[in-house]
Scaffold this motif. Sequence first.
Motif, PDB file in Angstrom:
ATOM      1  N   ASP A  48       0.953  -1.324  -0.073  1.00 31.80           N
ATOM      2  CA  ASP A  48      -0.009   0.136   0.049  1.00 31.80           C
ATOM      3  C   ASP A  48       1.028   1.257  -0.097  1.00 31.80           C
ATOM      4  O   ASP A  48       0.555   2.197  -0.883  1.00 31.80           O
ATOM      5  N   ILE A  49       1.760   1.296   0.887  1.00 32.51           N
ATOM      6  CA  ILE A  49       2.967   2.521   0.761  1.00 32.51           C
ATOM      7  C   ILE A  49       3.410   2.555  -0.426  1.00 32.51           C
ATOM      8  O   ILE A  49       3.619   3.692  -0.978  1.00 32.51           O
ATOM      9  N   GLU A  50       3.826   1.454  -1.176  1.00 28.89           N
ATOM     10  CA  GLU A  50       4.478   1.465  -2.439  1.00 28.89           C
ATOM     11  C   GLU A  50       3.633   2.185  -3.356  1.00 28.89           C
ATOM     12  O   GLU A  50       4.147   2.906  -4.097  1.00 28.89           O
ATOM     13  N   GLU A  51       2.332   1.815  -3.535  1.00 31.33           N
ATOM     14  CA  GLU A  51       1.576   2.197  -4.492  1.00 31.33           C
ATOM     15  C   GLU A  51       1.110   3.771  -4.196  1.00 31.33           C
ATOM     16  O   GLU A  51       1.125   4.717  -5.213  1.00 31.33           O
ATOM     17  N   ASN A  52       0.996   4.332  -3.004  1.00 31.24           N
ATOM     18  CA  ASN A  52       1.023   5.725  -2.701  1.00 31.24           C
ATOM     19  C   ASN A  52       2.479   6.443  -2.921  1.00 31.24           C
ATOM     20  O   ASN A  52       2.187   7.495  -3.289  1.00 31.24           O
ATOM     21  N   LEU A  53       3.246   5.757  -3.046  1.00 33.04           N
ATOM     22  CA  LEU A  53       4.727   6.385  -3.250  1.00 33.04           C
ATOM     23  C   LEU A  53       4.806   6.706  -4.801  1.00 33.04           C
ATOM     24  O   LEU A  53       5.188   7.489  -5.581  1.00 33.04           O
ATOM     25  N   LYS A  54       4.201   5.695  -5.541  1.00 37.03           N
ATOM     26  CA  LYS A  54       4.189   5.733  -6.930  1.00 37.03           C
ATOM     27  C   LYS A  54       3.151   6.821  -7.493  1.00 37.03           C
ATOM     28  O   LYS A  54       3.593   7.439  -8.341  1.00 37.03           O
ATOM     29  N   PHE A  55       2.187   7.081  -6.798  1.00 41.68           N
ATOM     30  CA  PHE A  55       1.248   8.203  -7.050  1.00 41.68           C
ATOM     31  C   PHE A  55       1.959   9.524  -6.882  1.00 41.68           C
ATOM     32  O   PHE A  55       1.908  10.249  -7.889  1.00 41.68           O
ATOM     33  N   ALA A  56       2.595   9.410  -5.609  1.00 38.52           N
ATOM     34  CA  ALA A  56       3.584  10.627  -5.536  1.00 38.52           C
ATOM     35  C   ALA A  56       4.544  10.757  -6.627  1.00 38.52           C
ATOM     36  O   ALA A  56       4.838  12.014  -6.937  1.00 38.52           O
ATOM     37  N   ALA A  57       5.091   9.917  -7.081  1.00 36.58           N
ATOM     38  CA  ALA A  57       6.272   9.954  -8.055  1.00 36.58           C
ATOM     39  C   ALA A  57       5.725  10.458  -9.333  1.00 36.58           C
ATOM     40  O   ALA A  57       6.127  11.237  -9.948  1.00 36.58           O
ATOM     41  N   LEU A  58       4.229  10.096  -9.801  1.00 34.94           N
ATOM     42  CA  LEU A  58       3.635  10.260 -10.936  1.00 34.94           C
ATOM     43  C   LEU A  58       3.379  11.855 -10.895  1.00 34.94           C
ATOM     44  O   LEU A  58       3.530  12.424 -11.955  1.00 34.94           O
ATOM     45  N   LEU A  59       3.389  12.477  -9.668  1.00 34.85           N
ATOM     46  CA  LEU A  59       2.880  13.813  -9.358  1.00 34.85           C
ATOM     47  C   LEU A  59       4.263  14.515  -9.478  1.00 34.85           C
ATOM     48  O   LEU A  59       4.164  15.747  -9.301  1.00 34.85           O
ATOM     49  N   ASP A  60       5.412  14.022  -9.597  1.00 38.94           N
ATOM     50  CA  ASP A  60       6.455  14.878  -9.653  1.00 38.94           C
ATOM     51  C   ASP A  60       6.945  15.190  -8.227  1.00 38.94           C
ATOM     52  O   ASP A  60       7.984  16.141  -7.994  1.00 38.94           O
ATOM     53  N   LEU A  61       6.534  14.556  -6.998  1.00 34.78           N
ATOM     54  CA  LEU A  61       6.569  14.990  -5.891  1.00 34.78           C
ATOM     55  C   LEU A  61       7.964  14.120  -4.873  1.00 34.78           C
ATOM     56  O   LEU A  61       8.358  14.645  -4.292  1.00 34.78           O
ATOM     57  N   VAL A  62       8.064  13.173  -5.543  1.00 35.05           N
ATOM     58  CA  VAL A  62       9.073  12.117  -4.815  1.00 35.05           C
ATOM     59  C   VAL A  62       9.745  11.476  -6.067  1.00 35.05           C
ATOM     60  O   VAL A  62       9.208  11.477  -7.282  1.00 35.05           O
ATOM     61  N   GLN A  63      10.779  10.924  -5.895  1.00 36.94           N
ATOM     62  CA  GLN A  63      11.858  10.258  -6.743  1.00 36.94           C
ATOM     63  C   GLN A  63      11.936   9.017  -6.236  1.00 36.94           C
ATOM     64  O   GLN A  63      12.416   8.669  -4.980  1.00 36.94           O
ATOM     65  N   MET A  64      11.616   7.734  -7.041  1.00 36.23           N
ATOM     66  CA  MET A  64      11.368   6.585  -6.520  1.00 36.23           C
ATOM     67  C   MET A  64      12.197   5.446  -7.630  1.00 36.23           C
ATOM     68  O   MET A  64      11.579   5.349  -8.801  1.00 36.23           O
ATOM     69  N   THR A  65      13.239   5.045  -7.335  1.00 34.11           N
ATOM     70  CA  THR A  65      13.796   3.939  -8.136  1.00 34.11           C
ATOM     71  C   THR A  65      13.711   2.458  -7.540  1.00 34.11           C
ATOM     72  O   THR A  65      14.014   2.366  -6.381  1.00 34.11           O
ATOM     73  N   GLY A  66      13.515   1.621  -8.294  1.00 36.61           N
ATOM     74  CA  GLY A  66      13.326   0.286  -7.953  1.00 36.61           C
ATOM     75  C   GLY A  66      11.963  -0.149  -7.374  1.00 36.61           C
ATOM     76  O   GLY A  66      11.118   0.875  -7.265  1.00 36.61           O
ATOM     77  N   ILE A  67      11.717  -1.348  -6.928  1.00 40.60           N
ATOM     78  CA  ILE A  67      10.655  -1.806  -6.545  1.00 40.60           C
ATOM     79  C   ILE A  67      10.727  -2.544  -5.065  1.00 40.60           C
ATOM     80  O   ILE A  67      11.787  -2.824  -4.935  1.00 40.60           O
ATOM     81  N   LYS A  68       9.683  -2.702  -4.373  1.00 39.67           N
ATOM     82  CA  LYS A  68       9.568  -3.456  -3.050  1.00 39.67           C
ATOM     83  C   LYS A  68      10.765  -3.146  -2.276  1.00 39.67           C
ATOM     84  O   LYS A  68      11.226  -2.167  -2.014  1.00 39.67           O
ATOM     85  N   SER A  69      11.416  -4.320  -1.985  1.00 37.08           N
ATOM     86  CA  SER A  69      12.673  -4.038  -0.765  1.00 37.08           C
ATOM     87  C   SER A  69      13.634  -3.163  -1.511  1.00 37.08           C
ATOM     88  O   SER A  69      14.679  -2.673  -0.762  1.00 37.08           O
ATOM     89  N   LYS A  70      13.978  -3.295  -2.706  1.00 39.05           N
ATOM     90  CA  LYS A  70      15.074  -2.796  -3.529  1.00 39.05           C
ATOM     91  C   LYS A  70      14.754  -1.195  -3.791  1.00 39.05           C
ATOM     92  O   LYS A  70      15.778  -0.598  -4.554  1.00 39.05           O
TER      93      LYS A  70
END
Length: 607
Positions: A511-533
Amino acid sequence: MKIGLIDADLMDNGTRHPNLALMKIAGYYREKGNEVTLIYNDYEEVKEYDKVFISKVFSFTKIPEWVIELEYVERGGTGFFPDGGPNLSNEIEHHMPYYDLYKEYIDEQLEAGKNRSRFSDYLDYSIGFTTRGCFRKCSFCVNKKYNRVFRHSKVEEFLNKERPYIYLWDDNILAFENWEEVLDDIESTGKQFQFRQGIDIRLMTDKKAKRFNAAKYRGDFIFAFDHIEDKELIIEKVQLWKRYSTKICKMYVISGYESQDAEDIEIVFERIKILMKYGALPYIMRYEDYKKSTYKGMYIQLARWCNQPNFFKKKSFREYCIANQEYHTNKETNCAAYQVMLDFEKKHPEISEKYFNLKFEEENIYKFQYGFGRRYANKPVCDACVKKNITWDSIVNKKVDENEILKLYFNKKIDLQCCNYRNSICNDVDRYSKYIIELLLKTEIKDLVNIIEESNDLEEISKSTKFNFKDHSEAVDKVIKILNEEKGRIYSIEEIATVLEKSSDEKTLKDIEENLKFAALLDLVQMTGIKSKAKIRLSNLGKIYYECSEEKKEKIIMRLLFRIPDIQQAFINENSCLNEKYVNISNTVGYRGSNLENMLILINKNI
């Protein structure tokens, strides 16, 4: 007729590649009713056959002279003839290879305890040429027979449908005018594939880079950096490639060819340094003459260091040699690697000081890439932005029309994160971010919709733009606050869960990962990799957004929603005219469709 086939490289040195010419010869003669056998134990066996075909790839492969002198022995391959020798007849050249030619040999090896993966090339791949020829005529290369690249065969000619993969021996696929036609042909099989000869990165274009990176490619893309004189072109093309690729690519680096002295060692190190910086792994190819060099040991250790990525990515050359010494059983003597390092450093301290301590993880400018929700993997070549007059400096200095800026920003042709790369010419990132925030706030949503509708180059909807957020407030408020407390710090999803005082069970982290993806699409966070990586940090825009009032934040979010391809397409396709029922976007929703509907309703309420 009883026909024997000899893979001389296999007989002498062992080889991990089956000989394609021999497999075609086997297929042709078997179809004619002949008995065809691979000879792999003893050359004395040739006396039992009516006709023998012998092939070798490498000139140094040893064959008893008496075998070659037999009247019924026919030879071929680059090991005998620098240009490859006479072509196979058309009927043989275009015959389906007999992939079971090596079966008896491999079965023996497996029964003897050898690992199957060692014979993957023999067992798992369909093998062939889709094109032949190369115009380069490199002095060290045997592919000099043709002056151009031409279509050689369709994939179906050598495709074994039972084998999961394809590998191709094409000499220079990017030099073929109709390279897309070849990719279409390969991809129509649905199988993963790879080019084994290395791809000529000097011929790379945006179109080629985008297409190859979207293909079902197996393993690493491998290019070449043979000449230091190509330095500027290689740097330009690697950066172009990295714009579309998140993977670390490999580069063949020839050594010991033009000379075998300290100068050649230095040139090899310089190419290694360049490749480190631009996120590529060197693979040292030692030309046979290296064995004559005073520095033979250096060539060997350079190859061992570079050609083992687990070592190269973590240790400098000096650390690699020291690590070898630490594992050396006899502590009263020096191991080969450590002694070679000491000897070379004593003779050439200036070269050693310049290169021995370089580390991939420190030099690599691509170690933190754009990440989820962005159109490209990495920044463009700065010169390209200069030529198009779309550098961030030209944007904030009002040299670009505001509508054009918004179009570029919302189709993600420009990205604030490119300012974080060490080689970026745009470095006043706070100023650029504030400018975008101000531009968003003064632009009406209806005007933004018109700008997006007028764009003819929007990002396509794909897996990399999909998400299923659970909590709008967490995505654009709580997480942003956490990341802002230690600007620049890189978090994992587990660390963010801890700060949010949430459990670390799989569902919660998802759930947190999906929320982070949403924030990344909005250009508010930078997120590389998935899950534990996954690695997460506040984006450049996110830093400025956090400092805004709550009222401004709501307006900014309403506009940043248009960075999501689903939203863009919904408005363009006039699917946004939903009913007036208001659904709170921060409510937990059960499936992806509800996210889109909620966002569209929210936008409509604010137009």
